[in-house]
Design an enzyme around this catalytic site. Structure first.
Site, PDB file in Angstrom:
ATOM      1  N   VAL A   9      -8.045  14.760   8.813  1.00 33.29           N
ATOM      2  CA  VAL A   9      -7.444  13.724   8.039  1.00 33.29           C
ATOM      3  C   VAL A   9      -6.293  13.454   8.553  1.00 33.29           C
ATOM      4  O   VAL A   9      -6.063  13.195  10.024  1.00 33.29           O
ATOM      5  CB  VAL A   9      -6.957  15.722   7.721  1.00 33.29           C
ATOM      6  CG1 VAL A   9      -5.842  15.587   6.808  1.00 33.29           C
ATOM      7  CG2 VAL A   9      -7.948  16.483   7.923  1.00 33.29           C
ATOM      8  N   THR A  10      -6.114  12.332   8.203  1.00 35.83           N
ATOM      9  CA  THR A  10      -4.785  11.782   7.472  1.00 35.83           C
ATOM     10  C   THR A  10      -4.270  12.266   6.670  1.00 35.83           C
ATOM     11  O   THR A  10      -5.035  12.334   6.098  1.00 35.83           O
ATOM     12  CB  THR A  10      -5.358  10.115   7.867  1.00 35.83           C
ATOM     13  OG1 THR A  10      -4.277   9.313   8.621  1.00 35.83           O
ATOM     14  CG2 THR A  10      -6.253   9.723   6.933  1.00 35.83           C
ATOM     15  N   PHE A  11      -2.863  11.253   7.052  1.00 35.40           N
ATOM     16  CA  PHE A  11      -1.811  11.572   5.963  1.00 35.40           C
ATOM     17  C   PHE A  11      -1.397   9.502   5.273  1.00 35.40           C
ATOM     18  O   PHE A  11      -0.738   9.463   6.837  1.00 35.40           O
ATOM     19  CB  PHE A  11      -0.766  12.117   6.450  1.00 35.40           C
ATOM     20  CG  PHE A  11       0.319  12.464   5.978  1.00 35.40           C
ATOM     21  CD1 PHE A  11       0.766  13.032   4.707  1.00 35.40           C
ATOM     22  CD2 PHE A  11       1.675  11.107   5.960  1.00 35.40           C
ATOM     23  CE1 PHE A  11       1.961  12.764   3.897  1.00 35.40           C
ATOM     24  CE2 PHE A  11       2.752  11.149   5.463  1.00 35.40           C
ATOM     25  CZ  PHE A  11       2.889  12.239   4.448  1.00 35.40           C
ATOM     26  N   HIS A  12      -1.103   9.444   4.316  1.00 41.37           N
ATOM     27  CA  HIS A  12      -0.191   8.502   4.255  1.00 41.37           C
ATOM     28  C   HIS A  12       0.918   8.812   3.147  1.00 41.37           C
ATOM     29  O   HIS A  12       0.740   9.392   2.381  1.00 41.37           O
ATOM     30  CB  HIS A  12      -0.586   7.713   3.325  1.00 41.37           C
ATOM     31  CG  HIS A  12      -1.950   6.944   3.399  1.00 41.37           C
ATOM     32  ND1 HIS A  12      -2.414   6.350   5.494  1.00 41.37           N
ATOM     33  CD2 HIS A  12      -3.609   6.337   3.619  1.00 41.37           C
ATOM     34  CE1 HIS A  12      -3.136   5.913   5.356  1.00 41.37           C
ATOM     35  NE2 HIS A  12      -4.109   6.083   5.094  1.00 41.37           N
ATOM     36  N   GLY A  79      -8.211   3.354  11.621  1.00 42.06           N
ATOM     37  CA  GLY A  79      -9.737   3.837  10.946  1.00 42.06           C
ATOM     38  C   GLY A  79     -10.085   2.797   9.622  1.00 42.06           C
ATOM     39  O   GLY A  79      -9.837   1.821   8.563  1.00 42.06           O
ATOM     40  N   GLY A  90      -8.404   0.211   7.393  1.00 43.00           N
ATOM     41  CA  GLY A  90      -7.735  -0.771   7.970  1.00 43.00           C
ATOM     42  C   GLY A  90      -6.112   0.918   8.299  1.00 43.00           C
ATOM     43  O   GLY A  90      -6.806   1.468   9.170  1.00 43.00           O
ATOM     44  N   PHE A  91      -4.382   0.563   8.744  1.00 47.10           N
ATOM     45  CA  PHE A  91      -3.724   1.177   9.815  1.00 47.10           C
ATOM     46  C   PHE A  91      -2.846   1.921   8.632  1.00 47.10           C
ATOM     47  O   PHE A  91      -2.775   1.619   7.802  1.00 47.10           O
ATOM     48  CB  PHE A  91      -3.016   0.258  10.410  1.00 47.10           C
ATOM     49  CG  PHE A  91      -2.574  -0.582  10.407  1.00 47.10           C
ATOM     50  CD1 PHE A  91      -0.798  -0.322   9.898  1.00 47.10           C
ATOM     51  CD2 PHE A  91      -3.206  -1.947   9.905  1.00 47.10           C
ATOM     52  CE1 PHE A  91      -0.620  -1.368   9.719  1.00 47.10           C
ATOM     53  CE2 PHE A  91      -2.333  -3.201   9.226  1.00 47.10           C
ATOM     54  CZ  PHE A  91      -0.908  -2.598   8.257  1.00 47.10           C
ATOM     55  N   ALA A  92      -1.773   3.083   9.901  1.00 49.03           N
ATOM     56  CA  ALA A  92      -1.081   3.201   9.482  1.00 49.03           C
ATOM     57  C   ALA A  92      -0.142   3.608  10.354  1.00 49.03           C
ATOM     58  O   ALA A  92      -0.156   4.105  10.799  1.00 49.03           O
ATOM     59  CB  ALA A  92      -0.920   4.836   8.516  1.00 49.03           C
ATOM     60  N   CYS A 108      -5.531  13.078  12.463  1.00 50.22           N
ATOM     61  CA  CYS A 108      -7.102  13.238  13.356  1.00 50.22           C
ATOM     62  C   CYS A 108      -7.866  14.483  13.356  1.00 50.22           C
ATOM     63  O   CYS A 108      -9.210  13.912  14.273  1.00 50.22           O
ATOM     64  CB  CYS A 108      -6.767  11.656  13.594  1.00 50.22           C
ATOM     65  SG  CYS A 108      -6.245  10.202  12.441  1.00 50.22           S
TER      66      CYS A 108
END
Length: 202
Positions: A9-12, A79, A90-92, A108
């Site tokens: 899991v990721t977060f934006h 990622g 891309g990226f955060a 992640c």
């Protein structure tokens, strides 16, 4: 190809600089693959953090950019997805992100390392304490300059896909509404570049 990312899991959210660069990896000489692309994107972010006095690094086996603290903190998630040599995702980069958001997930899938931000690291560091955290637009320009340096390619600031593709019929098109944002699916021009009928960008 599966996305190259550290985990689950990721977060934006607010206070992050999120970039989804689209590259045709066949355009580079010598050619490089997805893992090299991820490493170059990490290098862009490492240099950007360094420009602000925040020392960061890679950690073997983990994608992303990490602080060089006693317990490294993840300052940027990375990622990518590659289809027919064209990148997406891309990226955060955590700039002034409220770090409490990350307490609601296991970022992640990594349980033993904290998440941090440029604002937090600048506040804590004797190297950068006097610096101000740049706004997202200023930081985006710094990241773009570092993309140019790392990828040895000219980077341009453009306001639209039409400007990028320099389509001859752009002048005849209806103007986009003021509230238009990122499209739910890739525009036809991007799908043609990728050589696919259906391309989905996360």
């Amino acid at each position: 190809m599966k996305p190259i990312a550290a985990g689950n899991v990721t977060f934006h959210g607010p206070g992050q600089l999120v970039g989804y660069p689209i590259f045709d990896l066949r355009a580079f000489e010598p050619r490089f693959g997805p893992v090299d692309f991820v490493r170059k994107m990490e290098e862009v972010l490492i240099r950007t953090c360094g420009d602000l006095g925040v020392v960061t690094e890679r950690i073997p086996g983990l994608a992303g950019v990490w602080t060089q603290n006693d317990v490294p903190g993840k300052i940027a998630a990375v990622g990518v997805h590659v289809s027919r040599a064209v990148t997406s995702h891309g990226f955060a980069l955590n700039v002034s992100t409220n770090l409490d958001y990350f307490k609601l997930i296991v970022p992640c899938g990594i349980t033993d390392k904290p998440v941090t931000s440029l604002a937090h690291e600048i506040e804590q560091s004797s190297l950068s304490r006097e610096r101000m955290v740049p706004g997202l637009e200023e930081l985006a320009q710094q990241v773009a300059r570092n993309f140019g340096r790392v990828f040895a390619a000219q980077t341009l600031w453009l306001e639209s896909l039409e400007a990028l593709l320099a389509l001859p019929d752009c002048a005849n098109r209806e103007p986009a509404p003021d509230n238009q944002d990122t499209p739910a699916s890739a525009p036809d021009e991007v799908r043609k570049l990728a050589g696919e009928k259906d391309t989905f960008l996360a």
